[in-house]
Write a protein that holds these residues in place. Structure first.
Motif, short mmCIF file in Angstrom:
data_model
loop_
_atom_site.label_atom_id
_atom_site.label_comp_id
_atom_site.label_asym_id
_atom_site.label_seq_id
_atom_site.Cartn_x
_atom_site.Cartn_y
_atom_site.Cartn_z
N SER A 43 0.84 -1.20 0.00
CA SER A 43 0.00 0.00 0.00
C SER A 43 0.87 1.25 0.00
N GLY A 44 0.30 2.33 -0.42
CA GLY A 44 1.03 3.58 -0.44
C GLY A 44 0.75 4.37 -1.71
N GLU A 45 1.48 5.44 -1.88
CA GLU A 45 1.25 6.33 -3.02
C GLU A 45 1.54 5.64 -4.34
N ARG A 46 2.59 4.84 -4.42
CA ARG A 46 2.91 4.14 -5.67
C ARG A 46 1.79 3.18 -6.06
N ARG A 48 -1.39 3.47 -5.31
CA ARG A 48 -2.52 4.28 -5.76
C ARG A 48 -2.30 4.78 -7.19
N ARG A 49 -1.07 5.18 -7.51
CA ARG A 49 -0.78 5.64 -8.88
C ARG A 49 -0.92 4.50 -9.88
#
Length: 88
Positions: A43-46, A48-49
């Motif tokens: 999980s995390g920003e990467r 989500r992108r």
């Protein structure tokens, strides 16, 4: 262990953010795929992108457009099996 589907659904709805993470997979996730597999991403920003980038291509309407490509590939595999069954 959760015994009811409704209970599992409620937990996933309420705790989705905590359940999305995956353990780090160095061999498969980092070395073999060079970090380009969304299924192995934590999980995390990467994540989500990556999810945003593939979202439109995985919708049911978009999947219909892949039918001809999938049919060609299926025919190719079947011909390969018939031509050289020992290598399949």
């Amino acid at each position: 262990m959760i015994g009811r589907a409704q209970a599992a659904w409620e937990i996933m709805e309420k705790e989705g953010g905590a359940l999305v993470d995956r353990p780090r997979s160095i061999a498969a996730g980092e070395i073999r795929s060079r970090g380009n597999r969304i299924l192995l991403e934590g999980s995390g920003e990467r994540f989500r992108r990556l999810r945003r980038a593939v979202h439109t291509h995985l919708q049911p309407k978009a999947a219909e457009t892949y039918e001809s490509i999938q049919m060609e590939d299926a025919q190719s595999v079947m011909l390969d099996v018939l031509d050289d069954p020992k290598n399949h």
